[in-house]
Design a protein around this motif. Structure first.
Motif, short mmCIF file in Angstrom:
data_model
loop_
_atom_site.label_atom_id
_atom_site.label_comp_id
_atom_site.label_asym_id
_atom_site.label_seq_id
_atom_site.Cartn_x
_atom_site.Cartn_y
_atom_site.Cartn_z
N GLU A 296 0.83 -1.20 0.00
CA GLU A 296 0.00 0.00 0.00
C GLU A 296 0.86 1.26 0.00
O GLU A 296 0.54 2.25 -0.68
CB GLU A 296 -0.95 -0.03 1.19
N ALA A 297 1.98 1.23 0.74
CA ALA A 297 2.90 2.37 0.74
C ALA A 297 3.51 2.57 -0.64
O ALA A 297 3.64 3.70 -1.14
CB ALA A 297 3.99 2.17 1.79
N MET A 298 3.90 1.47 -1.28
CA MET A 298 4.46 1.54 -2.63
C MET A 298 3.44 2.13 -3.60
O MET A 298 3.78 2.99 -4.44
CB MET A 298 4.89 0.16 -3.11
N ASN A 299 2.19 1.69 -3.50
CA ASN A 299 1.16 2.20 -4.41
C ASN A 299 0.98 3.71 -4.27
O ASN A 299 0.71 4.41 -5.25
CB ASN A 299 -0.16 1.48 -4.16
N ARG A 300 1.11 4.20 -3.04
CA ARG A 300 1.01 5.66 -2.86
C ARG A 300 2.14 6.37 -3.60
O ARG A 300 1.93 7.44 -4.19
CB ARG A 300 1.01 6.01 -1.37
N ALA A 301 3.33 5.78 -3.57
CA ALA A 301 4.45 6.37 -4.30
C ALA A 301 4.23 6.28 -5.80
O ALA A 301 4.52 7.23 -6.54
CB ALA A 301 5.75 5.68 -3.90
N VAL A 302 3.73 5.14 -6.27
CA VAL A 302 3.44 4.98 -7.70
C VAL A 302 2.44 6.04 -8.15
O VAL A 302 2.59 6.66 -9.21
CB VAL A 302 2.91 3.56 -7.99
N SER A 303 1.42 6.26 -7.34
CA SER A 303 0.41 7.27 -7.68
C SER A 303 0.99 8.68 -7.63
O SER A 303 0.75 9.50 -8.54
CB SER A 303 -0.79 7.16 -6.74
N ALA A 304 1.73 8.98 -6.59
CA ALA A 304 2.26 10.33 -6.42
C ALA A 304 3.19 10.74 -7.55
O ALA A 304 3.19 11.90 -7.99
CB ALA A 304 2.97 10.45 -5.07
N HIS A 305 3.99 9.78 -8.02
CA HIS A 305 4.96 10.07 -9.08
C HIS A 305 4.46 9.67 -10.47
O HIS A 305 5.20 9.81 -11.44
CB HIS A 305 6.29 9.37 -8.77
N HIS A 306 3.24 9.16 -10.50
CA HIS A 306 2.63 8.75 -11.77
C HIS A 306 3.54 7.80 -12.53
O HIS A 306 3.72 7.91 -13.76
CB HIS A 306 2.29 9.98 -12.63
N LEU A 307 4.13 6.85 -11.82
CA LEU A 307 5.04 5.89 -12.44
C LEU A 307 4.27 4.89 -13.29
O LEU A 307 3.15 4.50 -12.96
CB LEU A 307 5.82 5.15 -11.37
N ARG A 308 4.90 4.45 -14.37
CA ARG A 308 4.28 3.46 -15.27
C ARG A 308 5.26 2.30 -15.44
O ARG A 308 6.41 2.50 -15.86
CB ARG A 308 3.96 4.07 -16.63
N PRO A 309 4.83 1.09 -15.10
CA PRO A 309 5.69 -0.08 -15.27
C PRO A 309 6.08 -0.29 -16.74
O PRO A 309 5.36 0.11 -17.66
CB PRO A 309 4.82 -1.23 -14.76
N VAL A 310 7.23 -0.93 -16.92
CA VAL A 310 7.72 -1.22 -18.27
C VAL A 310 7.23 -2.61 -18.67
O VAL A 310 7.46 -3.60 -17.97
CB VAL A 310 9.26 -1.18 -18.31
N ILE A 311 6.56 -2.69 -19.81
CA ILE A 311 6.01 -3.96 -20.30
C ILE A 311 6.70 -4.32 -21.61
O ILE A 311 6.82 -3.48 -22.51
CB ILE A 311 4.49 -3.85 -20.49
N ASP A 312 7.14 -5.56 -21.70
CA ASP A 312 7.81 -6.02 -22.91
C ASP A 312 6.83 -6.58 -23.93
O ASP A 312 6.76 -6.13 -25.06
CB ASP A 312 8.85 -7.09 -22.56
N GLY A 329 12.62 -18.16 -21.92
CA GLY A 329 13.63 -18.38 -22.94
C GLY A 329 14.12 -17.17 -23.69
O GLY A 329 15.13 -17.25 -24.39
N GLU A 330 13.44 -16.03 -23.58
CA GLU A 330 13.82 -14.87 -24.37
C GLU A 330 14.39 -13.77 -23.49
O GLU A 330 14.17 -13.73 -22.28
CB GLU A 330 12.62 -14.35 -25.16
N ASP A 331 15.12 -12.89 -24.13
CA ASP A 331 15.77 -11.77 -23.45
C ASP A 331 14.82 -10.58 -23.48
O ASP A 331 14.84 -9.78 -24.43
CB ASP A 331 17.08 -11.45 -24.16
N THR A 332 14.00 -10.46 -22.48
CA THR A 332 12.97 -9.42 -22.47
C THR A 332 13.45 -8.15 -21.77
O THR A 332 14.41 -8.18 -20.99
CB THR A 332 11.70 -9.93 -21.78
N PHE A 333 12.77 -7.05 -22.02
CA PHE A 333 13.03 -5.77 -21.37
C PHE A 333 11.72 -5.36 -20.73
O PHE A 333 10.86 -4.75 -21.37
CB PHE A 333 13.50 -4.73 -22.38
N GLY A 334 11.52 -5.72 -19.47
CA GLY A 334 10.28 -5.42 -18.79
C GLY A 334 9.41 -6.67 -18.64
O GLY A 334 9.85 -7.80 -18.87
N LYS A 335 8.16 -6.46 -18.30
CA LYS A 335 7.28 -7.55 -17.88
C LYS A 335 6.64 -8.26 -19.07
O LYS A 335 6.35 -7.66 -20.10
CB LYS A 335 6.16 -6.99 -16.99
N VAL A 336 6.40 -9.57 -18.87
CA VAL A 336 5.62 -10.38 -19.80
C VAL A 336 4.23 -10.55 -19.21
O VAL A 336 4.07 -11.01 -18.08
CB VAL A 336 6.28 -11.74 -20.04
N ILE A 337 3.22 -10.17 -19.99
CA ILE A 337 1.85 -10.08 -19.51
C ILE A 337 0.97 -11.07 -20.26
O ILE A 337 1.16 -11.31 -21.46
CB ILE A 337 1.29 -8.66 -19.75
#
Length: 341
Positions: A296-312, A329-337
């Motif tokens: 919950e503390a992390m989410n407040r920081a994500v909201s305050a700074h408007h951070l966006r996760p990196v998705i591959d 098996g692959e060399d990804t940059f960010g999350k696999v969704i």
């Protein structure tokens, strides 16, 4: 509803599709229509039967998933129909220190989120920041929270201090974003000019190509004026721990997140040569993601700074096995969704 179960551990095709009745909530339960899930290293370790917790036979896999509440029990007070939530990584661990009696996890000892509808207790869920998409929200419970607690779980970081991240895995990318939000300088390592450019776009002050500079710890010390990094997010374990120690400032924190080499093999253990550690007073700290209060503390920081996760990459629900194969098996940059709805 459509769902997956891990019927045959040890192989990707052991993740089997099933049909099941939609769940109904008990008095304190909530039913979540899952919109997206994200894969983590732990999902691959569970698949390969290398995870420290016991696996429930036929479990619905994957810990990290986001969706909307579509039904609630009569005693539910924390959420209402329509709320956007994720399941907690440690659903029973709400605050304080982790204890053995709280050691349950979605997608391992408890049914997880790779399903159209998930049944959770109201205490197991966390609301997600409003600005995130379903795919972005699904990245938060494991990788993001691990990165957050790597930075805030020990001696407090101060603006202007240096954080070292290794590679471009999801934890490292989240650590870079959080560290920049805290006003810290970030040094990152990577293996290509293309990835270096992307790390620079995310805010890394210095990027070191470890293929061109095998003794990258020397470069870390050089770009920090000989001082070293104040905090190292050590995501690789045996392969890099020695250089991480050599990169660290005299009183640094080294957050050690993994102690094995590879997903599929047993690998070697952690070894630190005496000459690398004997001249340092760095603290090696272990964490295992974090609790609901941390989340919950992390989410407040994500909201305050408007951070966006990196998705591959984003896969469809019918492509769950392909998503696992890509992640492993692959060399990804960010999350696999995996997008479910």
């Amino acid at each position: 509803m459509r769902t997956y179960r891990l019927d045959k551990p040890g192989r990707i095709d052991g993740i089997m599709p099933h049909e099941a009745a939609e769940p109904e909530p008990g008095p304190t339960g909530i039913v979540v229509r899952v919109r997206a899930v994200s894969l983590n290293r732990r999902d691959a370790l569970i698949l390969h039967q290398r995870y420290p917790l016991p696996l429930t036979p036929g479990v619905i896999p994957v810990s990290d998933g986001a969706g909307e509440v579509v039904a609630v029990g009569e005693k539910v007070t924390r959420f209402a129909v329509g709320d956007r939530v994720v399941g907690g990584y440690w659903p029973r661990w709400h605050d304080g220190r982790l204890r053995p009696d709280l050691a349950d996890q979605l997608g391992c000892t408890l049914d997880g989120m790779l399903t159209e509808y998930a049944l959770l207790d109201q205490e197991w869920a966390v609301a997600v920041p409003d600005h995130l998409t379903w795919e972005e929200a699904a990245t938060l419970p494991c990788a993001a929270l691990t990165a957050w607690n790597s930075l805030v779980g020990g001696e407090p970081l101060r603006p202007g201090q240096t954080v070292l991240t290794l590679g471009t895995g999801a934890v490292s990318l989240f650590a870079l974003q959080f560290a920049r939000a805290m006003g810290c300088r970030v040094v990152s390592t990577t293996s290509s000019a293309a990835k270096a450019a992307r790390l620079g776009e995310l805010g890394a002050h210095h990027v070191i190509d470890y293929t061109e500079t095998p003794q990258w710890w020397r470069a870390v010390r050089e770009v920090t004026g000989g001082q070293g990094a104040d905090l190292v997010v050590e995501t690789n374990g045996p392969a890099t721990i020695e250089q991480s120690i050599r990169s660290a400032a005299f009183y640094a924190q080294v957050v050690l997140l993994t102690v094995s080499d590879t997903i599929g093999d047993r690998g070697s253990g952690i070894e630190i040569p005496a000459d690398a550690y004997q001249s340092s007073l760095a603290t090696i700290r272990r964490i295992f993601v974090g609790n609901r209060t941390d989340h919950e503390a992390m989410n407040r920081a994500v909201s305050a700074h408007h951070l966006r996760p990196v998705i591959d990459r984003v896969f469809d629900f019918a492509e769950a096995r392909e998503a696992y194969a890509c992640y492993i098996g692959e060399d990804t940059f960010g999350k696999v969704i995996i997008r479910i709805a």
